[in-house]
Design an enzyme around this catalytic site. Structure first.
Site, PDB file in Angstrom:
ATOM      1  N   ARG A  66       0.818  -1.211   0.000  1.00 60.31           N
ATOM      2  CA  ARG A  66       0.000   0.000   0.000  1.00 60.31           C
ATOM      3  C   ARG A  66       0.855   1.265   0.000  1.00 60.31           C
ATOM      4  NH1 ARG A  66      -5.066  -1.850   0.572  1.00 60.31           N
ATOM      5  NH2 ARG A  66      -5.440  -3.754   1.779  1.00 60.31           N
ATOM      6  N   SER A 148       7.325  -6.535   3.605  1.00 62.08           N
ATOM      7  CA  SER A 148       6.154  -7.099   2.931  1.00 62.08           C
ATOM      8  C   SER A 148       6.429  -7.202   1.429  1.00 62.08           C
ATOM      9  CB  SER A 148       4.926  -6.242   3.241  1.00 62.08           C
ATOM     10  OG  SER A 148       3.737  -6.879   2.837  1.00 62.08           O
ATOM     11  N   GLU A 255       1.036 -12.731   8.422  1.00 67.98           N
ATOM     12  CA  GLU A 255       2.346 -13.121   8.917  1.00 67.98           C
ATOM     13  C   GLU A 255       2.501 -14.635   8.954  1.00 67.98           C
ATOM     14  OE1 GLU A 255       5.906 -10.936  10.112  1.00 67.98           O
ATOM     15  OE2 GLU A 255       4.146 -10.750   8.822  1.00 67.98           O
ATOM     16  N   THR A 258       3.798 -15.287   5.508  1.00 70.06           N
ATOM     17  CA  THR A 258       5.195 -14.919   5.292  1.00 70.06           C
ATOM     18  C   THR A 258       6.128 -15.803   6.114  1.00 70.06           C
ATOM     19  OG1 THR A 258       5.180 -13.178   7.000  1.00 70.06           O
ATOM     20  CG2 THR A 258       4.560 -12.540   4.767  1.00 70.06           C
ATOM     21  N   HIS A 285       2.061  -8.758  10.972  1.00 70.86           N
ATOM     22  CA  HIS A 285       2.402  -8.052   9.743  1.00 70.86           C
ATOM     23  C   HIS A 285       2.112  -6.555   9.905  1.00 70.86           C
ATOM     24  CE1 HIS A 285       3.540  -8.994   5.574  1.00 70.86           C
ATOM     25  NE2 HIS A 285       2.755  -8.004   5.179  1.00 70.86           N
ATOM     26  N   TRP A 287       3.929  -2.417  11.058  1.00 67.02           N
ATOM     27  CA  TRP A 287       5.123  -1.589  10.996  1.00 67.02           C
ATOM     28  C   TRP A 287       6.002  -1.622  12.245  1.00 67.02           C
ATOM     29  CZ3 TRP A 287       7.357   0.274   6.840  1.00 67.02           C
ATOM     30  CH2 TRP A 287       6.595   0.384   5.673  1.00 67.02           C
TER      31      TRP A 287
END
Length: 308
Positions: A66, A148, A255, A258, A285, A287
């Site tokens: 994003r 990400s 997450e 990932t 997931h 910041w």
């Protein structure tokens, strides 16, 4: 559940500066700027924090899916600028590129009237380095990290351009996109973030472009490159509280994906005998965890760049 989560969250001073026409022997010491850099996609804004003492090394820092059009989220959602404020390395934050995966696309997205074809690999490895060289930034002593969407891209840009990058880091990166049906998860996420069509990026799942841009498949390209790959395990903690229950549930699911990709990458490089630091820690997931990952990577980055 993971696909549903992808649908909702995959994810300085700004004085204008014109490029100088003759090379500068050293980068401007200290300070932040927003540069307008020519590219085949049109002018691209790039936020920079100049090296503290005018050194030539640089760290490229890539956003998530994003990515906003007017700033890098690294500069607003983390303390990245503060972390490196006293270091003799220029931080380089490309602005924009949402749903791009920082790669060269085959054609403009056919589902959202995109006017130009994304050519982010070309920009990050040719156009931007040439522009920054005029300010004294090295074209051969750079590190690159991303969160990400930017995680796999950081590894692949470094893998394909070893003459430019001396370190690569992936934080919660989707580092195995050719794993069966994961292209459809990416399709859903990119459609949600701007109605982008993944087929216009790398073609159908069997297209060679998918394999070229998969860090797990292309692990051999990373041999000998200092790397830090991190991901959370999907378990929320205090850092998730400000984001609310809904966002936290999405971040947990993302997450988990990932983490699975990171485990496959870890197993692949172990099979090949390739060294890398890989951390799987508590987290989701979001910041704050990527801020922590950057702080962990910082000594490795400075060592790889030869910055003291």
């Amino acid at each position: 559940m993971a696909t549903a989560a992808l649908l909702s969250s995959f994810g300085a001073a700004v004085a204008a500066a014109a490029p100088v026409q003759a090379p500068i022997s050293r980068t401007p010491a200290r300070g932040d700027e927003k540069l307008s850099v020519p590219s085949s996609m049109g002018p691209i804004e790039v936020q920079v924090q100049w090296a503290a003492r005018g050194g030539s090394a640089a760290l490229y820092v890539l956003d998530g899916l994003r990515a906003p059009a007017d700033h890098s989220q690294w500069t607003t959602d983390t303390d990245a600028l503060r972390q490196f404020a006293g270091d003799d390395v220029t931080l380089v934050f490309p602005v924009g590129g949402r749903s791009s995966f920082y790669t060269d696309w085959y054609r403009p997205s056919s589902t959202n009237r995109q006017a130009t074809t994304y050519k982010w690999e070309t920009f990050l490895t040719q156009e931007l380095p040439a522009f920054l060289q005029r300010y004294g930034v090295s074209r051969t002593n750079n590190a690159i990290v991303g969160a990400s969407m930017g995680g796999n891209a950081a590894l692949m840009l470094a893998g394909h351009h070893r003459d430019q990058f001396t370190f690569a880091g992936s934080f919660s990166g989707f580092v195995h996109p050719t794993f069966p049906l994961w292209n459809e998860a990416m399709r859903a996420a990119m459609w949600d973030e701007g109605n982008f069509n993944v087929d216009d990026m790398w073609g159908p799942a069997a297209d060679p472009a998918w394999h070229r841009n998969d860090a797990t498949v292309q692990a051999e390209l990373l041999r000998g490159l200092p790397m830090y790959v991190s991901t959370g395990n999907g378990l929320p903690g205090p850092l998730d509280l400000p984001y609310g229950v809904g966002n936290t549930v999405n971040a947990m699911s993302l997450e988990a994906m990932t983490m699975t990709a990171t485990q496959m990458f870890r197993d692949r490089i172990a099979e090949l005998g390739i060294a890398a630091r890989i951390d799987i820690v508590n987290g989701t997931h979001t910041w704050p965890y990527w801020q922590q990952a950057l702080a962990t990577a910082r000594p490795m980055i400075l060592a790889a760049l030869g910055v003291h």
